[in-house]
Design a protein around this motif. Structure first.
Motif, PDB file in Angstrom:
ATOM      1  N   PHE A   4     -12.761   0.072   1.954  1.00 37.80           N
ATOM      2  CA  PHE A   4     -12.682  -0.585   0.659  1.00 37.80           C
ATOM      3  C   PHE A   4     -13.473  -1.875   0.776  1.00 37.80           C
ATOM      4  N   LEU A   5     -14.514  -2.000  -0.037  1.00 41.22           N
ATOM      5  CA  LEU A   5     -15.349  -3.192  -0.040  1.00 41.22           C
ATOM      6  C   LEU A   5     -15.211  -3.868  -1.397  1.00 41.22           C
ATOM      7  N   TYR A   6     -14.843  -5.147  -1.366  1.00 43.33           N
ATOM      8  CA  TYR A   6     -14.655  -5.929  -2.587  1.00 43.33           C
ATOM      9  C   TYR A   6     -15.777  -6.950  -2.664  1.00 43.33           C
ATOM     10  N   ILE A   7     -16.565  -6.882  -3.730  1.00 44.84           N
ATOM     11  CA  ILE A   7     -17.690  -7.798  -3.913  1.00 44.84           C
ATOM     12  C   ILE A   7     -17.427  -8.639  -5.158  1.00 44.84           C
ATOM     13  N   GLU A   8     -17.401  -9.952  -4.975  1.00 40.45           N
ATOM     14  CA  GLU A   8     -17.166 -10.848  -6.106  1.00 40.45           C
ATOM     15  C   GLU A   8     -18.478 -11.492  -6.534  1.00 40.45           C
ATOM     16  N   LEU A   9     -18.896 -11.166  -7.753  1.00 38.55           N
ATOM     17  CA  LEU A   9     -20.127 -11.717  -8.325  1.00 38.55           C
ATOM     18  C   LEU A   9     -19.772 -12.503  -9.583  1.00 38.55           C
ATOM     19  N   THR A  10     -18.959 -13.523  -9.411  1.00 39.90           N
ATOM     20  CA  THR A  10     -18.528 -14.335 -10.544  1.00 39.90           C
ATOM     21  C   THR A  10     -18.885 -15.796 -10.283  1.00 39.90           C
ATOM     22  N   THR A  11     -18.816 -16.587 -11.336  1.00 36.07           N
ATOM     23  CA  THR A  11     -19.115 -18.012 -11.178  1.00 36.07           C
ATOM     24  C   THR A  11     -17.960 -18.760 -10.528  1.00 36.07           C
ATOM     25  N   LYS A  17      -8.039 -13.471  -2.503  1.00 39.81           N
ATOM     26  CA  LYS A  17      -8.360 -12.339  -3.371  1.00 39.81           C
ATOM     27  C   LYS A  17      -7.229 -11.319  -3.297  1.00 39.81           C
ATOM     28  N   PRO A  18      -6.432 -11.188  -4.357  1.00 34.98           N
ATOM     29  CA  PRO A  18      -5.256 -10.322  -4.314  1.00 34.98           C
ATOM     30  C   PRO A  18      -5.561  -8.834  -4.134  1.00 34.98           C
ATOM     31  N   LEU A  19      -6.648  -8.324  -4.727  1.00 38.01           N
ATOM     32  CA  LEU A  19      -6.918  -6.888  -4.632  1.00 38.01           C
ATOM     33  C   LEU A  19      -7.155  -6.412  -3.200  1.00 38.01           C
ATOM     34  N   PRO A  20      -8.014  -7.062  -2.424  1.00 38.71           N
ATOM     35  CA  PRO A  20      -8.165  -6.618  -1.030  1.00 38.71           C
ATOM     36  C   PRO A  20      -6.849  -6.721  -0.250  1.00 38.71           C
ATOM     37  N   GLU A  21      -6.062  -7.745  -0.542  1.00 38.76           N
ATOM     38  CA  GLU A  21      -4.766  -7.893   0.127  1.00 38.76           C
ATOM     39  C   GLU A  21      -3.831  -6.738  -0.219  1.00 38.76           C
ATOM     40  N   GLN A  22      -3.826  -6.315  -1.468  1.00 36.23           N
ATOM     41  CA  GLN A  22      -2.979  -5.196  -1.890  1.00 36.23           C
ATOM     42  C   GLN A  22      -3.412  -3.900  -1.214  1.00 36.23           C
ATOM     43  N   VAL A  23      -4.719  -3.679  -1.124  1.00 34.73           N
ATOM     44  CA  VAL A  23      -5.215  -2.466  -0.464  1.00 34.73           C
ATOM     45  C   VAL A  23      -4.810  -2.480   1.003  1.00 34.73           C
ATOM     46  N   LYS A  24      -4.946  -3.623   1.676  1.00 36.12           N
ATOM     47  CA  LYS A  24      -4.538  -3.739   3.084  1.00 36.12           C
ATOM     48  C   LYS A  24      -3.069  -3.416   3.263  1.00 36.12           C
ATOM     49  N   GLN A  25      -2.230  -3.921   2.363  1.00 35.73           N
ATOM     50  CA  GLN A  25      -0.788  -3.708   2.467  1.00 35.73           C
ATOM     51  C   GLN A  25      -0.405  -2.252   2.228  1.00 35.73           C
ATOM     52  N   GLN A  26      -0.968  -1.649   1.185  1.00 40.04           N
ATOM     53  CA  GLN A  26      -0.542  -0.307   0.803  1.00 40.04           C
ATOM     54  C   GLN A  26      -1.295   0.809   1.533  1.00 40.04           C
ATOM     55  N   LEU A  27      -2.483   0.513   2.028  1.00 40.09           N
ATOM     56  CA  LEU A  27      -3.286   1.514   2.748  1.00 40.09           C
ATOM     57  C   LEU A  27      -3.788   0.913   4.060  1.00 40.09           C
ATOM     58  N   VAL A  30      -7.069   1.986   5.941  1.00 35.84           N
ATOM     59  CA  VAL A  30      -8.371   1.780   5.292  1.00 35.84           C
ATOM     60  C   VAL A  30      -8.976   0.456   5.759  1.00 35.84           C
ATOM     61  N   ALA A  31     -10.240   0.499   6.173  1.00 37.68           N
ATOM     62  CA  ALA A  31     -10.951  -0.725   6.555  1.00 37.68           C
ATOM     63  C   ALA A  31     -11.279  -1.504   5.284  1.00 37.68           C
ATOM     64  N   VAL A  32     -10.914  -2.784   5.247  1.00 36.69           N
ATOM     65  CA  VAL A  32     -11.083  -3.617   4.047  1.00 36.69           C
ATOM     66  C   VAL A  32     -11.962  -4.815   4.381  1.00 36.69           C
ATOM     67  N   LEU A  33     -12.921  -5.082   3.514  1.00 38.03           N
ATOM     68  CA  LEU A  33     -13.784  -6.254   3.660  1.00 38.03           C
ATOM     69  C   LEU A  33     -14.057  -6.815   2.279  1.00 38.03           C
ATOM     70  N   ASP A  34     -13.996  -8.136   2.145  1.00 33.26           N
ATOM     71  CA  ASP A  34     -14.358  -8.751   0.868  1.00 33.26           C
ATOM     72  C   ASP A  34     -15.458  -9.776   1.089  1.00 33.26           C
ATOM     73  N   SER A  54     -18.798   4.720   6.907  1.00 33.11           N
ATOM     74  CA  SER A  54     -17.582   5.302   6.339  1.00 33.11           C
ATOM     75  C   SER A  54     -17.858   6.673   5.730  1.00 33.11           C
ATOM     76  N   ASP A  55     -16.864   7.551   5.865  1.00 35.98           N
ATOM     77  CA  ASP A  55     -16.953   8.878   5.252  1.00 35.98           C
ATOM     78  C   ASP A  55     -16.644   8.780   3.756  1.00 35.98           C
ATOM     79  N   GLN A  56     -15.693   7.918   3.435  1.00 30.91           N
ATOM     80  CA  GLN A  56     -15.320   7.659   2.050  1.00 30.91           C
ATOM     81  C   GLN A  56     -15.244   6.149   1.859  1.00 30.91           C
ATOM     82  N   ALA A  57     -15.805   5.669   0.764  1.00 25.85           N
ATOM     83  CA  ALA A  57     -15.773   4.231   0.495  1.00 25.85           C
ATOM     84  C   ALA A  57     -15.592   3.977  -0.997  1.00 25.85           C
ATOM     85  N   VAL A  58     -14.724   3.020  -1.274  1.00 28.31           N
ATOM     86  CA  VAL A  58     -14.573   2.526  -2.642  1.00 28.31           C
ATOM     87  C   VAL A  58     -15.121   1.106  -2.631  1.00 28.31           C
TER      88      VAL A  58
END
Length: 129
Positions: A4-11, A17-27, A30-34, A54-58
């Protein structure tokens, strides 16, 4: 390997970052990087390697229309544009340039989602229920 790769392109880039933390906790398997558009070359290198190995990546991209540009994230986007099975791109927010870039590549699985939908999309795509 699943990733799971989280890319933030905001000002307004935030450290926490709550979303990567949630993915780490529940899965936890899964390798997580933000990263963000201004992450240094080493982090960019790790993100590219994660995508390639990765074989599968979101990939979840948080973007907004006011973001000045894509910054150093362009190399990652180019990797996503390659035709490779097992990838899903989730777009949070509105970014017309990004949307046009992905629409020009129909082989890329792209879904525009709200923050509350991300975790469920990740679980569904990676086969977790």
């Amino acid at each position: 390997m699943q990733a799971f790769l989280y890319i933030e392109l905001t000002t307004h880039i935030t450290y926490r970052k709550p979303l990567p933390e949630q993915v780490k906790q529940q899965l936890p398997e899964v390798a997580v990087l933000d990263i963000d558009a201004e992450s240094d070359e080493l982090i960019q290198h790790y993100a590219l390697r994660l995508l390639r190995e990765s074989d599968q990546a979101v990939v979840c991209i948080k973007a907004d229309a006011t973001a000045p540009g894509l910054g150093k994230a362009m190399a990652l986007l180019e990797e996503l544009f390659e035709e490779k099975a097992g990838r899903l791109v989730l777009l949070l927010g509105e970014h017309s340039r990004l949307q046009r870039m992905f629409q020009a590549r129909p082989h890329v699985q792209l879904r525009q989602v709200g923050e509350e939908e991300v975790l469920e999309e990740v679980k569904r795509f990676l086969g977790e229920f």
